[in-house]
Design an enzyme around this catalytic site. Structure first.
Site, short mmCIF file in Angstrom:
data_model
loop_
_atom_site.label_atom_id
_atom_site.label_comp_id
_atom_site.label_asym_id
_atom_site.label_seq_id
_atom_site.Cartn_x
_atom_site.Cartn_y
_atom_site.Cartn_z
N HIS A 160 0.85 -1.20 0.00
CA HIS A 160 0.00 0.00 0.00
C HIS A 160 0.88 1.24 0.00
O HIS A 160 2.10 1.15 0.15
CB HIS A 160 -0.97 -0.01 1.19
N HIS B 234 1.40 3.91 1.96
CA HIS B 234 1.90 4.67 3.09
C HIS B 234 3.42 4.74 2.92
O HIS B 234 4.05 3.75 2.53
CB HIS B 234 1.55 4.00 4.43
N ASP C 213 6.04 4.52 4.64
CA ASP C 213 6.98 3.54 5.20
C ASP C 213 7.02 2.24 4.40
O ASP C 213 7.79 1.33 4.72
CB ASP C 213 6.67 3.26 6.69
N HIS C 214 6.22 2.17 3.31
CA HIS C 214 6.21 0.95 2.48
C HIS C 214 6.71 1.17 1.05
O HIS C 214 6.93 0.22 0.33
CB HIS C 214 4.81 0.35 2.48
N HIS D 119 -6.95 -2.35 6.22
CA HIS D 119 -6.13 -1.22 6.65
C HIS D 119 -6.94 0.06 6.44
O HIS D 119 -8.06 0.00 5.96
CB HIS D 119 -4.83 -1.23 5.83
N ASP E 121 0.30 -4.24 6.22
CA ASP E 121 -0.38 -3.60 7.34
C ASP E 121 -1.84 -4.04 7.34
O ASP E 121 -2.55 -3.85 6.36
CB ASP E 121 -0.34 -2.07 7.20
N HIS F 271 6.69 -5.20 11.40
CA HIS F 271 6.06 -3.87 11.51
C HIS F 271 5.93 -3.48 12.98
O HIS F 271 4.91 -2.97 13.44
CB HIS F 271 4.69 -3.85 10.79
ZN LIG Z 1 3.21 0.72 7.75
ZN LIG Z 2 0.08 1.51 6.49
#
Ligand SMILES: [Zn+2]
Ligand SMILES: [Zn+2]
Length: 304
Positions: free
Chosen positions: A62, A64, A66-67, A139, A209, A267
């Protein structure tokens, strides 16, 4: 064929001194698949036993930061290292637009093709020797969970039966093992006469996530390895679930219900300097639970 998992980033939200943000590599033979590519992933790859030149496909769960924020830097490094092979990047709806945006930051014209693919929950893609399936995660933005499942292997060869049927030991054995018919004294011997039931390959599932949800149990069913969101411990369950994440205990409950071999918790929230309590609460539910850490390597062996 050897199959390894390399945990490159096991922290949630932002990088900490102990954990980088999300990235997991699966190395199957000479091919490397990268699942998520948080900021700094290319440095993590450099510090591991992997080569980023072996990456053929990237799967993003996804959008976000951090990914996926590690993608533009990785793309440019591949270019500087003269990559010529195509690179395929898979992700949820919006992947092509995001790729376009990432490829138009600053002065960068790739010398190799970077091809975006958008996937819907339920999609499956057959590759050479394995397939990748996805399902929608639970999520707070559109997100996917992925599984890699190897093709079934031929059943065990019954040598005694083959000899009884008059097949002489030698090259004809090999043909039958490869699923081909052979002729012996004018008789046709088919592979099913001498091979047992096809044996399953290995399966790895990565939740990305997600808050826990029932449909995921079916998706992860029978995995040798499940890599699951375990952002917090149980004391923060309500908050974790509200933000579309799971606790270590909830990840273990999923692992138990899905009948997986091993569970790796990932995570991990930067609030935990010591993630042992997460492992402890998961093990109370599912004994084969482990907190993943950056640079952890796991070999996934074929079942006998
Ligand atoms: Zn994340
Ligand atoms: Zn996320």
């Amino acid at each position: 064929m050897q199959l390894y998992i390399y945990f490159l980033g096991t922290g949630g939200s932002w990088p900490s001194s102990d954990r980088n943000v999300s990235a997991t590599a699966i190395k199957r033979g000479g091919e490397v698949l990268l699942l998520d590519c948080g900021e700094g992933t290319q440095r993590q790859i450099q510090k591991s036993a992997l080569s980023y030149m072996q990456i053929t496909k990237i799967f993003i769960t996804h959008f976000h930061g951090d990914h996926f924020l590690g993608l533009p830097g990785l793309f440019q490094t591949l270019q500087l290292n003269d990559r010529k092979e195509e690179l395929h990047v898979y992700g949820p709806r919006g992947m092509k637009k995001l790729l376009y945006q990432l490829l138009h930051l600053g002065y960068f014209t790739p010398s190799y093709d970077i091809i975006g693919h958008e996937m819907e929950g339920g999609d499956e893609i057959q590759f050479d020797g394995y397939k990748v399936k996805c399902t929608y995660a639970f999520h707070n933005v559109p997100a996917l969970s992925y599984s890699l499942e190897e093709d079934k292997r031929p059943g065990r060869f019954n040598k005694k039966k083959a000899l009884e049927l008059g097949v002489p030991e030698g090259p004809l054995f090999g043909k039958l093992q490869k699923g081909k018919e052979v002729e012996v004294n004018g008789k046709t011997i088919t592979p099913d006469m001498v091979l047992g039931k096809p044996r399953p390959g290995r399966k790895i599932t990565i939740s990305g996530d997600t808050a826990p949800y029932d449909a995921f149990i079916e998706f992860a069913k029978g995995s040798d390895v499940l890599i699951h969101d375990a952002t917090t411990d149980s004391s923060l369950e309500e908050k974790a679930n509200e933000y579309g994440h799971s606790t270590a205990r909830q990840a273990a409950e999923i692992a138990l219900k899905a009948g997986v071999g091993k569970l790796y918790l990932t995570h991990i929230s930067p609030r935990y300097r010591d993630a042992k309590p997460l492992e402890k609460e998961a093990r109370e539910v599912f004994a084969e639970s482990y907190v993943a850490h950056d640079f952890m390597e796991v070999e996934v062996k074929l079942k006998k």
